[in-house]
Design a protein around this motif. Sequence first.
Motif, PDB file in Angstrom:
ATOM      1  N   GLY A  41       0.833  -1.208   0.000  1.00  0.00           N
ATOM      2  CA  GLY A  41       0.000   0.000   0.000  1.00  0.00           C
ATOM      3  C   GLY A  41       0.860   1.247   0.000  1.00  0.00           C
ATOM      4  O   GLY A  41       2.046   1.213  -0.365  1.00  0.00           O
ATOM      5  N   GLU A  42       0.262   2.332   0.445  1.00  0.00           N
ATOM      6  CA  GLU A  42       0.941   3.629   0.352  1.00  0.00           C
ATOM      7  C   GLU A  42       1.672   3.959   1.662  1.00  0.00           C
ATOM      8  O   GLU A  42       2.898   3.908   1.745  1.00  0.00           O
ATOM      9  CB  GLU A  42      -0.129   4.669   0.027  1.00  0.00           C
ATOM     10  N   ALA A  43       0.912   4.266   2.691  1.00  0.00           N
ATOM     11  CA  ALA A  43       1.494   4.720   3.957  1.00  0.00           C
ATOM     12  C   ALA A  43       0.501   4.420   5.068  1.00  0.00           C
ATOM     13  O   ALA A  43      -0.708   4.351   4.818  1.00  0.00           O
ATOM     14  CB  ALA A  43       1.740   6.232   3.889  1.00  0.00           C
ATOM     15  N   PRO A  44       0.994   4.265   6.292  1.00  0.00           N
ATOM     16  CA  PRO A  44       0.047   4.056   7.396  1.00  0.00           C
ATOM     17  C   PRO A  44      -0.873   5.258   7.562  1.00  0.00           C
ATOM     18  O   PRO A  44      -0.458   6.395   7.332  1.00  0.00           O
ATOM     19  CB  PRO A  44       0.966   3.931   8.625  1.00  0.00           C
ATOM     20  N   HIS A  47      -5.213   4.737  12.095  1.00  0.00           N
ATOM     21  CA  HIS A  47      -5.388   3.453  12.801  1.00  0.00           C
ATOM     22  C   HIS A  47      -4.082   2.655  12.830  1.00  0.00           C
ATOM     23  O   HIS A  47      -3.718   2.058  13.844  1.00  0.00           O
ATOM     24  CB  HIS A  47      -6.471   2.605  12.131  1.00  0.00           C
ATOM     25  N   GLU A  48      -3.405   2.652  11.675  1.00  0.00           N
ATOM     26  CA  GLU A  48      -2.170   1.881  11.562  1.00  0.00           C
ATOM     27  C   GLU A  48      -1.088   2.463  12.474  1.00  0.00           C
ATOM     28  O   GLU A  48      -0.337   1.740  13.127  1.00  0.00           O
ATOM     29  CB  GLU A  48      -1.693   1.882  10.092  1.00  0.00           C
ATOM     30  N   ASP A  49      -1.027   3.786  12.513  1.00  0.00           N
ATOM     31  CA  ASP A  49      -0.049   4.490  13.353  1.00  0.00           C
ATOM     32  C   ASP A  49      -0.285   4.188  14.837  1.00  0.00           C
ATOM     33  O   ASP A  49       0.646   4.065  15.623  1.00  0.00           O
ATOM     34  CB  ASP A  49      -0.195   5.993  13.073  1.00  0.00           C
ATOM     35  N   PRO A  54      -0.254  -2.796   9.528  1.00  0.00           N
ATOM     36  CA  PRO A  54      -0.740  -2.242   8.261  1.00  0.00           C
ATOM     37  C   PRO A  54      -2.212  -2.567   8.006  1.00  0.00           C
ATOM     38  O   PRO A  54      -2.705  -3.624   8.425  1.00  0.00           O
ATOM     39  CB  PRO A  54       0.136  -2.942   7.208  1.00  0.00           C
ATOM     40  N   PHE A  55      -2.886  -1.678   7.342  1.00  0.00           N
ATOM     41  CA  PHE A  55      -4.260  -1.919   6.863  1.00  0.00           C
ATOM     42  C   PHE A  55      -5.180  -2.480   7.954  1.00  0.00           C
ATOM     43  O   PHE A  55      -5.718  -3.584   7.841  1.00  0.00           O
ATOM     44  CB  PHE A  55      -4.249  -2.848   5.635  1.00  0.00           C
ATOM     45  N   VAL A  56      -5.335  -1.724   9.010  1.00  0.00           N
ATOM     46  CA  VAL A  56      -6.267  -2.148  10.067  1.00  0.00           C
ATOM     47  C   VAL A  56      -7.461  -1.196  10.198  1.00  0.00           C
ATOM     48  O   VAL A  56      -8.325  -1.407  11.036  1.00  0.00           O
ATOM     49  CB  VAL A  56      -5.558  -2.291  11.443  1.00  0.00           C
ATOM     50  N   ALA A  80       2.518  -4.776   3.295  1.00  0.00           N
ATOM     51  CA  ALA A  80       3.464  -3.720   3.688  1.00  0.00           C
ATOM     52  C   ALA A  80       3.042  -2.416   3.014  1.00  0.00           C
ATOM     53  O   ALA A  80       2.042  -2.369   2.286  1.00  0.00           O
ATOM     54  CB  ALA A  80       4.881  -4.106   3.275  1.00  0.00           C
ATOM     55  N   ASN A  81       3.806  -1.389   3.261  1.00  0.00           N
ATOM     56  CA  ASN A  81       3.548  -0.088   2.648  1.00  0.00           C
ATOM     57  C   ASN A  81       4.833   0.474   2.058  1.00  0.00           C
ATOM     58  O   ASN A  81       5.931   0.079   2.459  1.00  0.00           O
ATOM     59  CB  ASN A  81       3.029   0.897   3.708  1.00  0.00           C
ATOM     60  N   VAL A  82       4.675   1.430   1.142  1.00  0.00           N
ATOM     61  CA  VAL A  82       5.845   2.095   0.568  1.00  0.00           C
ATOM     62  C   VAL A  82       6.594   2.837   1.667  1.00  0.00           C
ATOM     63  O   VAL A  82       7.813   2.751   1.759  1.00  0.00           O
ATOM     64  CB  VAL A  82       5.422   3.083  -0.549  1.00  0.00           C
ATOM     65  N   TYR A 153      -6.040  -0.915  -7.952  1.00  0.00           N
ATOM     66  CA  TYR A 153      -6.428   0.316  -7.257  1.00  0.00           C
ATOM     67  C   TYR A 153      -6.246   0.105  -5.747  1.00  0.00           C
ATOM     68  O   TYR A 153      -6.345  -1.027  -5.251  1.00  0.00           O
ATOM     69  CB  TYR A 153      -7.901   0.635  -7.503  1.00  0.00           C
ATOM     70  N   HIS A 154      -6.041   1.204  -5.044  1.00  0.00           N
ATOM     71  CA  HIS A 154      -5.961   1.135  -3.590  1.00  0.00           C
ATOM     72  C   HIS A 154      -7.360   0.806  -3.051  1.00  0.00           C
ATOM     73  O   HIS A 154      -8.350   1.362  -3.538  1.00  0.00           O
ATOM     74  CB  HIS A 154      -5.494   2.491  -3.047  1.00  0.00           C
ATOM     75  N   PRO A 155      -7.468  -0.079  -2.051  1.00  0.00           N
ATOM     76  CA  PRO A 155      -8.806  -0.408  -1.521  1.00  0.00           C
ATOM     77  C   PRO A 155      -9.575   0.820  -1.056  1.00  0.00           C
ATOM     78  O   PRO A 155     -10.806   0.850  -1.151  1.00  0.00           O
ATOM     79  CB  PRO A 155      -8.517  -1.331  -0.336  1.00  0.00           C
TER      80      PRO A 155
HETATM   81  N1  URA Z   1      -3.617   2.746   3.509  1.00  0.00           N
HETATM   82  C1  URA Z   1      -2.390   2.300   3.168  1.00  0.00           C
HETATM   83  O1  URA Z   1      -1.897   2.557   2.080  1.00  0.00           O
HETATM   84  N2  URA Z   1      -1.737   1.554   4.026  1.00  0.00           N
HETATM   85  C2  URA Z   1      -2.236   1.225   5.204  1.00  0.00           C
HETATM   86  O2  URA Z   1      -1.550   0.520   5.946  1.00  0.00           O
HETATM   87  C3  URA Z   1      -3.515   1.703   5.526  1.00  0.00           C
HETATM   88  C4  URA Z   1      -4.190   2.454   4.670  1.00  0.00           C
END
Ligand code: URA
Length: 198
Positions: A41-44, A47-49, A54-56, A80-82, A153-155
């Motif tokens: 994905g992109e970045a936390p 919620h992730e922070d 990731p992706f919670v 993971a994320n970039v 695409y990003h979810p």
């Molecule tokens: N979007 C992202 O790209 N990464 C995550 O971990 C959460 C949301």
Amino acid sequence: MSALAELCGEIAACRDCELARYRTKVVPGEGAEEADLLFIGEAPGWHEDQQGRPFVGPAGQFLDQLLALIGLRREEVYIANVIKCRPPQNRDPLPAEIQACRKWLDRQVEIIRPKMIITLGRYSLAQYLPGESIGKIHGKPRKEGGIIYYPMYHPAAALHQGSLRRTIEDDMLRIPQLLSKGEELPQGAGDAQQLSLF
Ligand code: URA
């Protein structure tokens, strides 16, 4: 300790860019060490922070549903994320932040050695297939150096634009077949005709 767990420890201690000052927790990534599928994905986000995972958040719930569509749980893939730290106010990651974090992603790929890298959204796409547009290339696999790169695409895009939900689901549903026929997929982009076989 496994190589990946050691790497996560190193990532958690990283202070190589400004984002280290703002984060609550680093989000290195999680999942199976020997995963065939690596989702990036992109970045936390917020919620992730908070959780260091990731992706919670809402996009993560949709990612879990997408995985369920192909009979997988998040523990069976790697996510993971970039970039591994949340940018303040969820702003877009800066080029210098992406560059500082790239080494971690590269080492994750080296250790996991996935068969497929699924890029989620444009930041992740730009890391592997620079210059391509997500609208044109989503759902089209490209094999390079023995790895199948598969842009999606990003979810979160489906949460903002409901009409993309079906497209994302359809792209996800092609993954099992791509994985099983990966050996036959030609190196490079191939032509549209060839790719439609997969
Ligand atoms: N979007 C992202 O790209 N990464 C995550 O971990 C959460 C949301």
